[in-house]
Design a protein around this motif. Structure first.
Motif, short mmCIF file in Angstrom:
data_model
loop_
_atom_site.label_atom_id
_atom_site.label_comp_id
_atom_site.label_asym_id
_atom_site.label_seq_id
_atom_site.Cartn_x
_atom_site.Cartn_y
_atom_site.Cartn_z
N ILE A 180 44.44 44.87 59.98
CA ILE A 180 43.42 44.05 59.32
C ILE A 180 43.06 44.64 57.97
O ILE A 180 42.88 43.92 56.98
CB ILE A 180 42.16 43.94 60.20
CG1 ILE A 180 42.49 43.21 61.51
CG2 ILE A 180 41.05 43.21 59.47
CD1 ILE A 180 43.00 41.80 61.32
N ARG A 181 42.99 45.97 57.91
CA ARG A 181 42.68 46.62 56.64
C ARG A 181 43.77 46.35 55.61
O ARG A 181 43.47 46.09 54.44
CB ARG A 181 42.53 48.13 56.86
CG ARG A 181 42.20 48.90 55.58
CD ARG A 181 42.07 50.38 55.87
NE ARG A 181 41.78 51.13 54.67
CZ ARG A 181 41.61 52.44 54.62
NH1 ARG A 181 41.71 53.15 55.75
NH2 ARG A 181 41.37 53.05 53.48
N ILE A 182 45.02 46.41 56.02
CA ILE A 182 46.12 46.10 55.12
C ILE A 182 46.01 44.68 54.60
O ILE A 182 46.22 44.40 53.41
CB ILE A 182 47.47 46.33 55.82
CG1 ILE A 182 47.69 47.82 56.08
CG2 ILE A 182 48.63 45.77 55.00
CD1 ILE A 182 48.89 48.12 56.94
N THR A 183 45.68 43.75 55.48
CA THR A 183 45.53 42.34 55.09
C THR A 183 44.45 42.18 54.03
O THR A 183 44.64 41.51 53.01
CB THR A 183 45.20 41.49 56.31
OG1 THR A 183 46.24 41.60 57.28
CG2 THR A 183 45.03 40.03 55.92
N LEU A 184 43.30 42.81 54.26
CA LEU A 184 42.19 42.69 53.31
C LEU A 184 42.54 43.34 51.96
O LEU A 184 42.23 42.78 50.90
CB LEU A 184 40.93 43.34 53.90
CG LEU A 184 40.37 42.69 55.15
CD1 LEU A 184 39.18 43.49 55.68
CD2 LEU A 184 39.95 41.24 54.88
N VAL A 185 43.21 44.48 52.01
CA VAL A 185 43.57 45.16 50.77
C VAL A 185 44.60 44.36 49.99
O VAL A 185 44.49 44.20 48.76
CB VAL A 185 44.10 46.58 51.07
CG1 VAL A 185 44.70 47.21 49.82
CG2 VAL A 185 42.97 47.45 51.61
N PHE A 186 45.62 43.82 50.69
CA PHE A 186 46.65 43.04 50.00
C PHE A 186 46.06 41.83 49.30
O PHE A 186 46.37 41.57 48.13
CB PHE A 186 47.71 42.59 51.01
CG PHE A 186 48.78 43.61 51.28
CD1 PHE A 186 48.56 44.95 51.04
CD2 PHE A 186 50.01 43.23 51.79
CE1 PHE A 186 49.54 45.89 51.29
CE2 PHE A 186 51.01 44.16 52.04
CZ PHE A 186 50.77 45.50 51.80
#
Length: 279
Positions: free
Chosen positions: A111-117
């Motif tokens: 989820i963190r990767i999704t938000l950062v991307f």
């Protein structure tokens, strides 16, 4: 009593981010058209967004030529249609899930990767670049400053009167930034993900092809940014926007002596994930 005839609103006055003519003081501040259409999905031209994405790789000049036609019909360079932003955000969502499933430890990091991307790499970076370009490009590459041929001062709301007809719109700067990001997504978020098990290895051939992906991606970003501002007839010396290519080529050549960019600069690393599975 003589009747008073006013020109239609769509043909009166300059435009800014919203693509709308500024209203009188008595009407107050109006919401920009871009934000009005933010959730009106039936009115969004996703077909045009798909065409632009397919053209940005093979013929990016056509994309900004179409914006010139938009200027002739709508009296604004900026296209107040968030379909391109939504579509590329959706593609980033899909690729972030792929990166997360491959390299993240747990659902929370995915989820963190999704938000950062989506919100940092794409939207925040595009806003930062477009804001800087709005002030710097308009100020340094415009026209009309005595003693500085080919340059003019550029403020937040632009100059009054007829000079505003040659005003750099913030919305157009954002349009250029998000379109320049598309090749970066293709090469660094898609192709790099597919090739990561190969280009992250300790071989010079892996280093060469992996680092070349970064040169191509950021080279595309620079060229598309140049083409976007070069399409504006009131800007001059836009070839200066190609100067980062010199730095990119120098950095790429230097990296071939041992710095593996995919292992140190992969997008997933900036979201706190690891590439141990690839290496």
């Amino acid at each position: 009593m003589n009747p008073h005839i006013t020109s239609p609103r769509q043909y009166g006055g300059p435009t800014t981010f919203s693509g709308m003519a500024p209203s009188s003081r008595s009407e107050g501040i109006r919401m920009p058209r871009f934000f009005k259409r933010l959730f009106k999905f039936p009115q969004m031209d996703f077909e045009m967004a798909v065409w632009e994405m397919s053209s940005l790789i093979v013929a990016p000049k056509k994309v900004f030529r179409s914006m010139y036609y938009h200027k002739q019909t709508k009296n604004t360079w900026h296209r107040p249609d968030p379909s391109f932003t939504y579509l590329l955000s959706f593609f980033l969502l899909l690729t972030s899930l792929a990166w997360g499933l491959a390299y993240a430890d747990g659902f929370s990091k995915t989820i963190r990767i999704t938000l950062v991307f989506v919100f940092v790499h794409f939207l925040a970076l595009s806003l930062a670049v477009s804001t800087a370009a709005y002030f710097l490009v308009g100020r340094l590459l415009g026209s009309g400053v005595p003693g500085l041929p080919g340059r003019r001062r550029q403020g937040l709301f632009g100059p009054p009167g007829d000079a505003a007809a040659e005003q750099l719109e913030f919305g157009y700067c954002f349009d250029v930034s998000i379109r320049a990001f598309f090749p970066v997504w293709v090469f660094l978020y898609v192709i790099q993900f597919l090739l990561m098990p190969v280009i992250a290895k300790d071989y010079w051939v892996s280093l060469f092809f992996g680092n070349s992906l970064y040169l191509i991606a950021y080279g595309y970003y620079t060229v598309i940014t140049f083409l976007g501002y070069n399409a504006l007839p009131f800007l001059h010396h836009t070839e200066l926007l190609l100067s980062p290519l010199v730095f990119l080529i120098a950095a790429w050549f230097t990296s071939l002596f041992g710095f593996n960019m995919p292992r140190h600069l992969a997008p997933v690393l900036w979201a706190g994930a690891s590439l141990r599975k690839a290496v």
